[in-house]
Design a protein around this motif. Structure first.
Motif, mmCIF file in Angstrom:
data_model
loop_
_atom_site.group_PDB
_atom_site.id
_atom_site.type_symbol
_atom_site.label_atom_id
_atom_site.label_comp_id
_atom_site.label_asym_id
_atom_site.label_seq_id
_atom_site.Cartn_x
_atom_site.Cartn_y
_atom_site.Cartn_z
ATOM 1 N N SER A 18 36.501 57.263 41.051
ATOM 2 C CA SER A 18 36.465 55.862 41.926
ATOM 3 C C SER A 18 35.555 55.929 43.037
ATOM 4 N N SER A 19 34.798 57.039 43.094
ATOM 5 C CA SER A 19 33.906 57.133 44.360
ATOM 6 C C SER A 19 32.236 56.954 43.731
ATOM 7 N N GLY A 20 31.532 56.489 44.680
ATOM 8 C CA GLY A 20 30.134 56.589 43.964
ATOM 9 C C GLY A 20 29.483 55.412 44.558
ATOM 10 N N ASP A 21 28.303 55.021 44.173
ATOM 11 C CA ASP A 21 27.408 53.617 44.501
ATOM 12 C C ASP A 21 28.229 52.570 43.851
ATOM 13 N N MET A 22 28.253 51.443 44.584
ATOM 14 C CA MET A 22 28.890 50.118 44.245
ATOM 15 C C MET A 22 27.914 49.054 44.257
ATOM 16 N N ALA A 23 27.806 48.005 43.339
ATOM 17 C CA ALA A 23 26.945 46.885 43.327
ATOM 18 C C ALA A 23 27.910 45.805 43.849
ATOM 19 N N LYS A 24 27.432 45.267 44.789
ATOM 20 C CA LYS A 24 28.332 44.175 45.523
ATOM 21 C C LYS A 24 27.629 42.712 45.209
ATOM 22 N N PHE A 25 28.312 41.803 44.830
ATOM 23 C CA PHE A 25 28.076 40.539 44.858
ATOM 24 C C PHE A 25 28.742 39.411 45.421
ATOM 25 N N LYS A 26 27.903 38.450 45.961
ATOM 26 C CA LYS A 26 28.793 37.151 46.573
ATOM 27 C C LYS A 26 29.177 36.285 45.328
ATOM 28 N N VAL A 27 30.229 35.993 45.398
ATOM 29 C CA VAL A 27 30.836 35.023 44.382
ATOM 30 C C VAL A 27 30.445 33.426 44.966
ATOM 31 N N LEU A 28 29.631 32.919 44.431
ATOM 32 C CA LEU A 28 29.237 31.447 44.597
ATOM 33 C C LEU A 28 30.127 30.408 44.049
ATOM 34 N N LYS A 29 30.429 30.597 42.633
ATOM 35 C CA LYS A 29 31.686 29.487 41.911
ATOM 36 C C LYS A 29 32.465 30.281 41.031
ATOM 37 N N TYR A 30 33.485 29.974 40.308
ATOM 38 C CA TYR A 30 33.960 30.101 39.174
ATOM 39 C C TYR A 30 33.834 29.241 38.221
ATOM 40 N N ILE A 31 33.351 29.656 36.742
ATOM 41 C CA ILE A 31 33.080 28.949 35.727
ATOM 42 C C ILE A 31 34.399 28.556 35.108
ATOM 43 N N ASP A 32 35.248 29.715 35.037
ATOM 44 C CA ASP A 32 36.404 29.715 34.200
ATOM 45 C C ASP A 32 37.475 30.669 34.887
ATOM 46 N N PHE A 33 38.547 30.315 35.342
ATOM 47 C CA PHE A 33 39.444 31.211 36.021
ATOM 48 C C PHE A 33 40.790 31.158 35.159
ATOM 49 N N VAL A 34 41.177 32.277 34.363
ATOM 50 C CA VAL A 34 42.501 32.024 33.822
ATOM 51 C C VAL A 34 43.373 33.362 33.994
ATOM 52 N N ASN A 64 33.878 38.128 47.089
ATOM 53 C CA ASN A 64 32.955 39.150 46.768
ATOM 54 C C ASN A 64 33.441 39.865 45.622
ATOM 55 N N TYR A 65 32.548 40.361 44.757
ATOM 56 C CA TYR A 65 32.782 41.376 43.840
ATOM 57 C C TYR A 65 31.900 42.520 43.553
ATOM 58 N N GLN A 66 32.680 43.733 43.277
ATOM 59 C CA GLN A 66 31.966 45.044 43.370
ATOM 60 C C GLN A 66 32.297 45.744 42.164
ATOM 61 N N VAL A 67 31.240 46.378 41.590
ATOM 62 C CA VAL A 67 31.581 47.179 40.594
ATOM 63 C C VAL A 67 30.982 48.632 40.843
ATOM 64 N N LEU A 68 31.649 49.799 40.581
ATOM 65 C CA LEU A 68 30.907 51.042 40.669
ATOM 66 C C LEU A 68 29.963 51.402 39.486
ATOM 67 N N ILE A 69 28.811 51.846 40.197
ATOM 68 C CA ILE A 69 27.639 51.929 38.895
ATOM 69 C C ILE A 69 27.195 53.498 38.975
ATOM 70 N N SER A 70 27.732 54.394 39.914
ATOM 71 C CA SER A 70 27.305 55.934 39.828
ATOM 72 C C SER A 70 28.577 56.493 40.222
ATOM 73 N N ASP A 71 28.501 57.858 40.028
ATOM 74 C CA ASP A 71 29.516 58.592 40.132
ATOM 75 C C ASP A 71 29.451 59.384 41.638
ATOM 76 N N TYR A 72 30.289 60.106 42.112
ATOM 77 C CA TYR A 72 30.224 60.612 43.518
ATOM 78 C C TYR A 72 28.818 61.522 43.729
ATOM 79 N N TYR A 73 28.185 61.818 42.550
ATOM 80 C CA TYR A 73 27.018 62.783 42.607
ATOM 81 C C TYR A 73 25.700 62.024 42.351
#
Length: 96
Positions: A11-27, A39-48
């Protein structure tokens, strides 16, 4: 928890971060993921700093600051564990 085992917990490493401009669908199914994010973020690399072997990582790595994307995220319940927990699945990321 990640500070106790940053190199082993996944659960640690480099994160990609995005600003949410709008939701197209939300269920909302159940009680997980009930709040809209600014804001939305997702892990893109591991600790190393090794890139994760996920199909969205090369797409994210080729983005430039200011690029707009459409992200499809799905939250599902993992019922295979002792405690049922929501799991976030990034289904797709598409550059506009």
């Amino acid at each position: 928890m990640t500070s106790l085992c940053p190199d082993k917990c996944g659960s640690s490493g480099d994160m990609a971060k995005f600003k949410v401009l709008k939701y197209i669908d939300f269920v909302v199914n159940g009680q997980s993921g009930t709040e809209k994010l600014e804001n939305y973020q997702v892990l893109i690399s591991d600790y190393y700093k090794n890139e994760l072997e996920m199909p969205y990582v090369p797409i994210i790595k080729n983005l430039k600051e200011g690029d707009e994307v459409t992200i499809h995220v799905e939250y599902v319940y993992d019922t295979t564990q002792d405690t049922v927990m929501p799991v976030e699945n990034l289904i797709s990321i598409i550059k506009k």
